[in-house]
Write a protein that holds these residues in place. Structure first.
Motif, PDB file in Angstrom:
ATOM      1  N   UNK A   1       0.002   2.114  11.190  1.00  0.00           N
ATOM      2  CA  UNK A   1       0.580   2.983  10.167  1.00  0.00           C
ATOM      3  C   UNK A   1       0.482   2.322   8.794  1.00  0.00           C
ATOM      4  N   UNK A   2       0.819   1.036   8.737  1.00  0.00           N
ATOM      5  CA  UNK A   2       0.782   0.302   7.475  1.00  0.00           C
ATOM      6  C   UNK A   2      -0.643   0.210   6.937  1.00  0.00           C
ATOM      7  N   UNK A   3      -1.593  -0.076   7.814  1.00  0.00           N
ATOM      8  CA  UNK A   3      -2.997  -0.177   7.400  1.00  0.00           C
ATOM      9  C   UNK A   3      -3.487   1.157   6.851  1.00  0.00           C
ATOM     10  N   UNK A   4      -3.135   2.238   7.537  1.00  0.00           N
ATOM     11  CA  UNK A   4      -3.554   3.574   7.075  1.00  0.00           C
ATOM     12  C   UNK A   4      -2.965   3.892   5.705  1.00  0.00           C
TER      13      UNK A   4
ATOM     14  N   UNK B   1     -11.424  -8.974  -4.954  1.00  0.00           N
ATOM     15  CA  UNK B   1     -11.661  -7.801  -5.795  1.00  0.00           C
ATOM     16  C   UNK B   1     -10.349  -7.091  -6.062  1.00  0.00           C
ATOM     17  N   UNK B   2     -10.365  -6.197  -7.034  1.00  0.00           N
ATOM     18  CA  UNK B   2      -9.156  -5.452  -7.385  1.00  0.00           C
ATOM     19  C   UNK B   2      -8.667  -4.613  -6.208  1.00  0.00           C
ATOM     20  N   UNK B   3      -9.580  -3.933  -5.530  1.00  0.00           N
ATOM     21  CA  UNK B   3      -9.183  -3.081  -4.404  1.00  0.00           C
ATOM     22  C   UNK B   3      -8.636  -3.902  -3.245  1.00  0.00           C
ATOM     23  N   UNK B   4      -9.211  -5.087  -3.019  1.00  0.00           N
ATOM     24  CA  UNK B   4      -8.686  -5.975  -1.972  1.00  0.00           C
ATOM     25  C   UNK B   4      -7.281  -6.434  -2.324  1.00  0.00           C
ATOM     26  N   UNK B   5      -7.046  -6.705  -3.596  1.00  0.00           N
ATOM     27  CA  UNK B   5      -5.711  -7.095  -4.050  1.00  0.00           C
ATOM     28  C   UNK B   5      -4.702  -5.983  -3.786  1.00  0.00           C
ATOM     29  N   UNK B   6      -5.068  -4.749  -4.139  1.00  0.00           N
ATOM     30  CA  UNK B   6      -4.186  -3.606  -3.900  1.00  0.00           C
ATOM     31  C   UNK B   6      -3.896  -3.463  -2.409  1.00  0.00           C
ATOM     32  N   UNK B   7      -4.927  -3.596  -1.588  1.00  0.00           N
ATOM     33  CA  UNK B   7      -4.766  -3.454  -0.144  1.00  0.00           C
ATOM     34  C   UNK B   7      -3.814  -4.515   0.409  1.00  0.00           C
TER      35      UNK B   7
ATOM     36  N   UNK C   1      -1.488  -6.475  -1.181  1.00  0.00           N
ATOM     37  CA  UNK C   1      -0.111  -6.382  -1.664  1.00  0.00           C
ATOM     38  C   UNK C   1       0.610  -5.177  -1.058  1.00  0.00           C
ATOM     39  N   UNK C   2      -0.100  -4.069  -0.890  1.00  0.00           N
ATOM     40  CA  UNK C   2       0.507  -2.893  -0.266  1.00  0.00           C
ATOM     41  C   UNK C   2       0.863  -3.160   1.192  1.00  0.00           C
ATOM     42  N   UNK C   3      -0.022  -3.809   1.912  1.00  0.00           N
ATOM     43  CA  UNK C   3       0.229  -4.123   3.316  1.00  0.00           C
ATOM     44  C   UNK C   3       1.440  -5.038   3.465  1.00  0.00           C
ATOM     45  N   UNK C   4       1.500  -6.081   2.665  1.00  0.00           N
ATOM     46  CA  UNK C   4       2.639  -7.015   2.720  1.00  0.00           C
ATOM     47  C   UNK C   4       3.930  -6.310   2.350  1.00  0.00           C
ATOM     48  N   UNK C   5       3.874  -5.503   1.298  1.00  0.00           N
ATOM     49  CA  UNK C   5       5.056  -4.784   0.838  1.00  0.00           C
ATOM     50  C   UNK C   5       5.607  -3.858   1.920  1.00  0.00           C
ATOM     51  N   UNK C   6       4.741  -3.053   2.519  1.00  0.00           N
ATOM     52  CA  UNK C   6       5.186  -2.114   3.545  1.00  0.00           C
ATOM     53  C   UNK C   6       5.676  -2.839   4.793  1.00  0.00           C
ATOM     54  N   UNK C   7       5.014  -3.933   5.153  1.00  0.00           N
ATOM     55  CA  UNK C   7       5.408  -4.707   6.333  1.00  0.00           C
ATOM     56  C   UNK C   7       6.847  -5.209   6.190  1.00  0.00           C
ATOM     57  N   UNK C   8       7.168  -5.800   5.050  1.00  0.00           N
ATOM     58  CA  UNK C   8       8.518  -6.330   4.827  1.00  0.00           C
ATOM     59  C   UNK C   8       9.551  -5.205   4.795  1.00  0.00           C
TER      60      UNK C   8
ATOM     61  N   UNK D   1       6.257   3.966  -5.621  1.00  0.00           N
ATOM     62  CA  UNK D   1       6.068   2.522  -5.691  1.00  0.00           C
ATOM     63  C   UNK D   1       4.656   2.102  -5.260  1.00  0.00           C
ATOM     64  N   UNK D   2       4.372   2.101  -3.974  1.00  0.00           N
ATOM     65  CA  UNK D   2       3.075   1.609  -3.505  1.00  0.00           C
ATOM     66  C   UNK D   2       1.908   2.377  -4.119  1.00  0.00           C
ATOM     67  N   UNK D   3       2.024   3.686  -4.168  1.00  0.00           N
ATOM     68  CA  UNK D   3       0.901   4.522  -4.626  1.00  0.00           C
ATOM     69  C   UNK D   3       0.712   4.453  -6.139  1.00  0.00           C
ATOM     70  N   UNK D   4       1.808   4.213  -6.868  1.00  0.00           N
ATOM     71  CA  UNK D   4       1.737   4.258  -8.332  1.00  0.00           C
ATOM     72  C   UNK D   4       2.084   2.914  -8.973  1.00  0.00           C
ATOM     73  N   UNK D   5       3.260   2.396  -8.657  1.00  0.00           N
ATOM     74  CA  UNK D   5       3.750   1.172  -9.305  1.00  0.00           C
ATOM     75  C   UNK D   5       3.660  -0.007  -8.328  1.00  0.00           C
ATOM     76  N   UNK D   6       2.445  -0.459  -8.049  1.00  0.00           N
ATOM     77  CA  UNK D   6       2.317  -1.448  -6.976  1.00  0.00           C
ATOM     78  C   UNK D   6       2.915  -2.797  -7.359  1.00  0.00           C
ATOM     79  N   UNK D   7       3.037  -3.120  -8.652  1.00  0.00           N
ATOM     80  CA  UNK D   7       3.684  -4.376  -9.047  1.00  0.00           C
ATOM     81  C   UNK D   7       5.170  -4.336  -8.702  1.00  0.00           C
ATOM     82  N   UNK D   8       5.831  -3.233  -9.051  1.00  0.00           N
ATOM     83  CA  UNK D   8       7.249  -3.065  -8.710  1.00  0.00           C
ATOM     84  C   UNK D   8       7.435  -3.093  -7.199  1.00  0.00           C
ATOM     85  N   UNK D   9       6.554  -2.406  -6.487  1.00  0.00           N
ATOM     86  CA  UNK D   9       6.640  -2.344  -5.031  1.00  0.00           C
ATOM     87  C   UNK D   9       6.607  -3.734  -4.414  1.00  0.00           C
TER      88      UNK D   9
END
Length: 333
Positions: free
Chosen positions: A20-23, A70-76, A78-85, A113-121
């Motif tokens: 779910x988190x990966x998706x 890469x930028x997209x790898x960074x987004x991926x 940080x989003x994965x870590x954020x959602x996991x926690x 958060x994740x979709x828009x404000x990934x730094x805050x997330x």
């Protein structure tokens, strides 16, 4: 920290949760619901060293510009870590209804958060790891977590006072203070509607540069972010109901639920203080930092009432309305 990251085995289904988190991380990276307001801006920031950004992201930007990642790898990542926690925190907080809490987060704050404000997330996720430091009253360790969060997003400076807010002994204060601040704001509203307190202070102390800085960050006055904002009025109701249903009965809650209750109280107090100074964007930004934890409160009271189905309908209805609000704010609807 271990109790935040690792829930009891009987409540975990790691494989399903991981998928779910990966998706969801892929959804963010590909911006499948349309490019969010901030995503294009982030692309520019991470490709240009002249753009200002927090120290944490500045280091990662240097790695990206030197072809390490890469930028997209960074987004991926940080989003994965954020959602996991966050998801594991939800599982530990409301074990029996954790899937409903996770679903509620996905249809609401995930898009904000994740979709828009990934730094805050990402900052919110790191902040969750500091909860054990707050409970154990380890102030130095908590400050270290705060510094990390500030290096991720400067607005996280607002989390430092929460350490002292959390340690207020009288639980009634957490309900009374937001309501008192709300009623004070209502009384002040006719006086302040045509008065900009920032300008009064600036003219008084001759600090024009600060005036310009705050106006750039705070935005223009927005009636939807006034003291009568419907979303925050609904959160006042959630705070009161959660106190009546579960917070008063210590045997019905765990430490995470108590933490979420105090975070929501802190969030509402911040909003009703800042909104009086005509800082609509700042009032929302600093207060919404803590709002995702309100989802735990929505479902934590179910064990203390008989009409489970009615309460679940109420909680899901609130979540649906909240989701529509945030989807509209992120221009997805």
């Amino acid at each position: 920290m271990s109790e935040v990251l690792f829930p009891p085995k009987k409540n975990s289904n790691f494989g399903l949760l991981f998928c779910c988190i990966i998706c969801l991380s892929i959804v963010v990276v590909l911006q499948l619901f349309g490019k969010s307001n901030d995503f294009a801006q982030y692309e520019s920031i991470f490709s240009n060293t002249n753009e200002t950004i927090e120290p944490f992201w500045m280091v990662l930007r240097l790695l990206i510009l030197n072809k390490i990642g890469s930028f997209l790898l960074l987004i991926f990542c940080t989003t994965t870590i954020s959602l996991f926690i966050k998801f594991y925190f939800f599982i530990n907080s409301v074990k029996n209804l954790s899937l409903l809490v996770i679903f509620s987060y996905i249809v609401t704050f995930f898009f904000l958060h994740e979709y828009t404000q990934f730094r805050v997330s990402f900052a919110v996720a790191i902040f969750i790891l500091s909860f054990s430091s707050i409970r154990d009253r380890r102030f130095i360790r908590y400050i270290l977590f705060c510094l990390i969060c500030i290096f991720i997003h400067y607005s996280c400076i607002i989390i430092i006072p929460f350490y002292f807010y959390y340690n207020i002994r009288n639980k009634k204060i957490y309900v009374i203070l937001p309501f008192v601040l709300f009623f004070i704001s209502v009384l002040l509203q006719p006086l302040l509607i045509h008065v900009d307190l920032l300008n009064l202070l600036v003219n008084r102390f001759n600090i024009g540069y600060i005036s310009i800085l705050f106006k750039m960050k705070s935005g223009h006055f927005d009636a939807s972010l006034s003291v009568f904002n419907q979303l925050y009025l609904a959160y006042l109701f959630v705070l009161f109901i959660s106190y009546k249903l579960s917070i008063r009965n210590k045997c019905l809650i765990n430490e995470n639920v108590s933490m979420c209750f105090k975070l929501l109280s802190y969030s509402l107090s911040l909003f009703y203080i800042l909104v009086n100074f005509h800082f609509p964007v700042i009032a929302f930004r600093l207060s919404e930092f803590f709002l995702p934890f309100s989802l735990v409160l929505l479902f934590s009271g179910i064990n203390s009432i008989r009409e489970y189905s009615l309460y679940i309908l109420y909680a899901m209805g609130f979540t649906f309305i909240l989701g529509l609000k945030f989807l509209e704010k992120t221009n997805i609807l």
